[in-house]
Design a protein around this motif. Structure first.
Motif, PDB file in Angstrom:
ATOM      1  N   LYS A 723       0.843  -1.193   0.000  1.00  0.00           N
ATOM      2  CA  LYS A 723       0.000   0.000   0.000  1.00  0.00           C
ATOM      3  C   LYS A 723       0.877   1.242   0.000  1.00  0.00           C
ATOM      4  O   LYS A 723       2.076   1.178   0.292  1.00  0.00           O
ATOM      5  CB  LYS A 723      -0.939   0.005   1.210  1.00  0.00           C
ATOM      6  CG  LYS A 723      -1.976  -1.113   1.189  1.00  0.00           C
ATOM      7  CD  LYS A 723      -2.944  -0.999   2.341  1.00  0.00           C
ATOM      8  CE  LYS A 723      -4.011  -2.082   2.274  1.00  0.00           C
ATOM      9  NZ  LYS A 723      -5.000  -1.978   3.376  1.00  0.00           N
ATOM     10  N   MET A 724       0.255   2.350  -0.344  1.00  0.00           N
ATOM     11  CA  MET A 724       0.940   3.641  -0.346  1.00  0.00           C
ATOM     12  C   MET A 724       0.149   4.565   0.580  1.00  0.00           C
ATOM     13  O   MET A 724      -0.640   5.392   0.145  1.00  0.00           O
ATOM     14  CB  MET A 724       1.020   4.183  -1.775  1.00  0.00           C
ATOM     15  CG  MET A 724       2.070   5.279  -1.996  1.00  0.00           C
ATOM     16  SD  MET A 724       1.506   6.895  -1.481  1.00  0.00           S
ATOM     17  CE  MET A 724       0.042   7.099  -2.478  1.00  0.00           C
ATOM     18  N   PRO A 725       0.324   4.430   1.924  1.00  0.00           N
ATOM     19  CA  PRO A 725      -0.565   5.110   2.867  1.00  0.00           C
ATOM     20  C   PRO A 725      -0.134   6.511   3.262  1.00  0.00           C
ATOM     21  O   PRO A 725      -0.843   7.156   4.046  1.00  0.00           O
ATOM     22  CB  PRO A 725      -0.521   4.179   4.084  1.00  0.00           C
ATOM     23  CG  PRO A 725       0.875   3.632   4.055  1.00  0.00           C
ATOM     24  CD  PRO A 725       1.243   3.515   2.604  1.00  0.00           C
ATOM     25  N   TYR A 726       1.012   6.982   2.744  1.00  0.00           N
ATOM     26  CA  TYR A 726       1.511   8.261   3.260  1.00  0.00           C
ATOM     27  C   TYR A 726       2.332   8.948   2.180  1.00  0.00           C
ATOM     28  O   TYR A 726       3.124   8.309   1.466  1.00  0.00           O
ATOM     29  CB  TYR A 726       2.370   8.013   4.498  1.00  0.00           C
ATOM     30  CG  TYR A 726       2.707   9.256   5.293  1.00  0.00           C
ATOM     31  CD1 TYR A 726       1.766   9.869   6.092  1.00  0.00           C
ATOM     32  CD2 TYR A 726       3.995   9.797   5.248  1.00  0.00           C
ATOM     33  CE1 TYR A 726       2.084  11.008   6.837  1.00  0.00           C
ATOM     34  CE2 TYR A 726       4.322  10.927   5.986  1.00  0.00           C
ATOM     35  CZ  TYR A 726       3.362  11.532   6.777  1.00  0.00           C
ATOM     36  OH  TYR A 726       3.671  12.648   7.510  1.00  0.00           O
ATOM     37  N   VAL A 727       2.124  10.264   2.042  1.00  0.00           N
ATOM     38  CA  VAL A 727       2.857  11.081   1.076  1.00  0.00           C
ATOM     39  C   VAL A 727       3.229  12.388   1.751  1.00  0.00           C
ATOM     40  O   VAL A 727       2.422  12.970   2.485  1.00  0.00           O
ATOM     41  CB  VAL A 727       2.018  11.370  -0.185  1.00  0.00           C
ATOM     42  CG1 VAL A 727       2.819  12.196  -1.179  1.00  0.00           C
ATOM     43  CG2 VAL A 727       1.554  10.085  -0.843  1.00  0.00           C
ATOM     44  N   ALA A 728       4.453  12.851   1.510  1.00  0.00           N
ATOM     45  CA  ALA A 728       4.910  14.148   2.010  1.00  0.00           C
ATOM     46  C   ALA A 728       5.300  15.016   0.822  1.00  0.00           C
ATOM     47  O   ALA A 728       5.831  14.517  -0.186  1.00  0.00           O
ATOM     48  CB  ALA A 728       6.089  13.982   2.953  1.00  0.00           C
TER      49      ALA A 728
END
Length: 805
Positions: A723-728
């Motif tokens: 999954k890709m649960p976080y982006v900054a």
């Protein structure tokens, strides 16, 4: 009788070996000609010509080496009266004389062996010979010797190659002959001083004269090599040129002294002449050539001109430095090749290709990762994983062919037949399919079986039996155009067909006045290869931005490289900027006199590789490449290089960002992002579930008249889910983070700020509601297949099962 029989056996064995090698060469020649002609009719003569050229070079080098060494060994043989060898019989040692007649076959055999060792493999340099014969003319002279640049690119490699072969022959003969004379006692140490026979002195003296002439040849080539591989300062160049001329004169003097020594035996003169040459060579070797590190006019301008010519920087627009704008609005790429690899290789699947491209869905263009994976059994599957968004559970979305909906998880876009062209395809296939080379009659079958080393081909029967080999797309391109270096082909969907596309590169080690990138002085990306994954049709096109070296090879290839006008328009639009060329160009801009900055992610101590460029979809079917340059003690990104392929050709924009628009580099960004409370909460949540939380690549996104840095994080659980649960994100002095790119953008802009189009996040409940409506519509329409897919997607959105629809 026994000796005659032995000679007959040896001769028979030698003849059999020669016939086997000759038969293998003929079989390979015919098989390659048939294969190339079946793919591209014009390729048959070109491939045949390459093989004949390689055979000619190998044969010529072996014959020349054999004649050279055999001739010198026969000269040594003339000086041998007899050789005594010891034999032990019981308790007695008997010394038996071996006559010169007995040693003659040995001398000839050793000479042939040395000739084969020295000459074999010369055919590998066929491309150097072919390009030198064709010639390249730039119409621009170098700043040092004032020769056309084509002399260095096309002719100098052949001169260096011939000099290397001559050096190998001269030194090899001198060492071999000297050792033999020392063993025979013709050269010895007697009474505290060296002693040498007249015959050995004459022979070695002539060999030394040849060595001196070859050394002189090398000194005369030195200015050409220095001019083509370095940028010497004016003072250093003048000194070096005078030194090499003086040393070449010393070599001529040493050659004359060696001949005089061979005839008259003046030992002191011989030692003095070679001592002068040796000391002068040591002095020249220790003397630094010096380089132009100044950025003052006009030296810096000259370097820039040659760099633009060598690395295809004619399209570089650095005027954008005064008006920093980037055309188009980029869309973030959320997945990486590493995360895609972990996503699709569960359950013993093999990943063979994963590239960023686009697919057409109901008239719309969608950015995806087009992935080819192969199960342990069954056909290879093509997946189209959406690259600009995730589902409500932060998992991947993927597409089916002829279906505009994006499904959660992984669904198969399409499949490839077992005989398709792909990187991991079998070595060869023999069947009765519609494609491939007909096995034909017995003679043709024997030739193909011998060349391919396959009993299946020999045992094939039936007039429709065909054989296919080189089922890897890269192997096909390398076989048709072996003069180019091909990148890993990327899978594209062009006109509804699956096409493997790859750029072909041509570089030169010798290019005066340019900056060195590794061992290269120039690099061109002027070829585009296309291989149909299903039919195997292979075509190589000349790109409009091709350089003179590539155009020269297009002429040599006799029609294998098709003209630019024949390139399909859709293929040209979908092919991105050549990655290897972009990386070389971006590295070039780090060096003097450009001094743009340090590439993003490059470690300074010790020097290391930078971060790979960011692939940016800017709408339509084209992709841009972007990378940044860090400057200053704070290592902020203050310059941006963007490469695009437009209708008029390649375009490079070098943007100097304003101080307010500059971006924190990878280290600075991560130091800020890791302190976000949301990051700590996300990390704790994922670790508690037993999953791994790993940062993705630092990327730069051109966005309107500024730029944006962002970094996704990935979660990998024990069951293989990704999954890709976080982006900054970071822009100027502002930073943000969230569970999706839209949430991070919203956080950066401030609560309630409007989101860019398409960036709004969706919750699992919204995903489930959308799929429920889709399933309800399918039931009303009687589309039970569509209902099954929608119901599977509904379960996936709710996390009820891992099964893919």
């Amino acid at each position: 009788m026994t000796a005659a029989r032995g000679r007959w056996l040896v001769g028979t064995a030698a003849a059999i070996v020669v016939l086997l090698f000759a038969g293998q060469w003929v079989a390979d020649f015919l098989a390659e000609r048939w294969w190339a002609g079946a793919l591209v009719p014009e390729a048959a003569s070109f491939v045949s010509g390459v093989r004949f050229l390689r055979l000619t070079l190998d044969t010529a080098a072996v014959l020349l080496g054999t004649a050279w060494f055999t001739g010198h060994l026969l000269i040594v043989h003339r000086a041998i009266g007899s050789v005594q060898i010891s034999r032990q019989m019981a308790n007695l040692e008997i010394r038996e004389a071996v006559t010169p007649a007995t040693l003659l076959p040995l001398a000839v055999g050793v000479g042939i062996a040395l000739g084969v060792i020295v000459g074999i493999g010369a055919g590998r340099d066929w491309a150097v010979v072919a390009l030198a014969w064709q010639g390249v003319t730039y119409g621009v002279t170098d700043p040092f010797l004032h020769k056309d640049l084509g002399v260095f690119v096309a002719q100098l490699p052949l001169w260096v190659l011939l000099h290397s072969f001559a050096r190998l022959l001269s030194w090899g003969a001198l060492i071999v002959v000297g050792v033999i004379y020392a063993v025979l006692g013709a050269v010895r140490w007697q009474g505290g001083r060296p002693a040498i026979s007249d015959h050995a002195r004459r022979h070695l003296g002539l060999l030394l004269a040849g060595v001196a002439l070859v050394l002189g040849w090398g000194f005369l080539l030195t200015p050409y090599e220095v001019a083509a591989t370095a940028a010497p300062a004016a003072a250093a160049w003048g000194t070096m040129e005078l030194t090499t001329l003086a040393l070449a004169g010393a070599c001529l003097a040493a050659a004359a002294i060696s001949i005089l020594w061979a005839l008259r035996g003046h030992h002191l003169l011989m030692v003095a002449g070679w001592a002068v040459l040796f000391i002068g060579s040591i002095f020249a070797w220790m003397m630094p050539a010096g380089t132009t590190e100044t950025t003052e006019h006009p030296a810096a301008e000259d370097r820039v001109v040659f760099d633009r010519l060598a690395y295809g920087l004619e399209g570089l627009d650095d005027r954008a430095a005064r008006a920093p704008t980037v055309s188009g609005v980029g869309v973030p790429s959320l997945w990486s090749r590493a995360s895609i690899g972990r996503l699709v290789t569960a359950d013993s699947q093999t990943l063979e290709s994963a590239v960023q491209t686009t697919i057409a869905m109901n008239g719309a263009t969608v950015p995806v990762w087009l992935v080819l994976r192969v199960p342990p059994t069954g056909p290879a599957a093509v997946l189209a994983i959406g690259d600009g968004a995730t589902d409500g559970n932060s998992g991947p979305l993927s597409y089916r062919a002829d279906d505009s909906l994006a499904y959660p998880g992984l669904v198969t876009f399409t499949t490839l037949p077992s005989v398709a062209i792909r990187p991991g395809a079998p070595r060869l296939i023999v069947d009765s399919g519609p494609r491939g080379l007909l096995v034909g009659g017995a003679a043709r079958r024997v030739v193909l079986a011998w060349s391919l080393q396959s009993a299946r081909v020999f045992g094939a029967s039936g007039v429709t039996t065909r054989v296919r080999w080189r089922l890897s797309p890269r192997a096909r391109l390398e076989a048709l155009a072996p003069f180019a270096s091909w990148e890993s082909p990327r899978l594209l969907i062009v006109g509804g067909a699956l096409i493997w596309a790859a750029h072909g590169y041509l570089g030169s080690e010798y290019f005066p006045g340019s900056t060195r990138i590794g061992t290269l002085g120039s690099l061109e990306a002027g070829l585009l290869g296309a291989v149909d994954a299903v039919t195997g049709t292979t075509t190589i096109y000349l790109l409009p931005d091709a350089g003179l070296i590539t155009r020269g090879w297009a002429d040599i290839s006799q029609g294998v490289v098709r003209p630019t006008s024949e390139t399909p328009a859709e293929l040209a639009r979908m092919t991105p900027y050549p990655t290897r060329l972009f990386e070389a160009q971006s590295s070039l801009l780090e060096s003097s006199p450009w001094r743009t900055g340090t590439l993003v992610g490059r470690p300074t101590v010790p020097p290391g590789e930078p971060a790979p460029p960011t692939v940016v979809w800017e709408g339509g079917t084209g992709f841009a490449l972007a990378t940044g340059y860090e400057r200053g003690d704070d290592r902020r990104v203050r310059a941006l290089l963007v490469g695009r392929v437009t209708a008029s050709g390649r375009r490079l924009d070098l943007l100097q960002l304003s101080e307010s628009g500059s971006l924190p580099g990878p280290s600075g960004s991560q130091a800020i992002w890791d302190r976000f409370p949301s990051y700590e909460q996300m990390l704790d949540s994922i670790v508690r579930r037993g999953a791994q939380f790993e940062r993705g690549p630092y990327r730069i996104l051109p966005l309107g008249d500024t730029s944006l840095a962002y970094q996704p994080w990935y979660a990998f659980d024990a069951e293989g889910r990704v999954k890709m649960p976080y982006v900054a994100v970071a822009q100027g002095t502002r930073v943000g983070a969230g569970r999706s790119f839209g949430a991070a953008w919203d956080n950066l802009r401030g609560a309630g700020a409007p989101l860019p189009p398409g960036f709004a996040p969706s919750t699992p409940l919204e995903e489930a509601r959308r799929w429920m409506n889709r399933a309800d519509s399918a039931i009303r329409a009687g589309d039970w297949e569509g209902f099954g897919r929608a119901y599977g997607a509904l379960r996936q959105a709710l996390g009820a099962t891992r099964d893919t629809p």
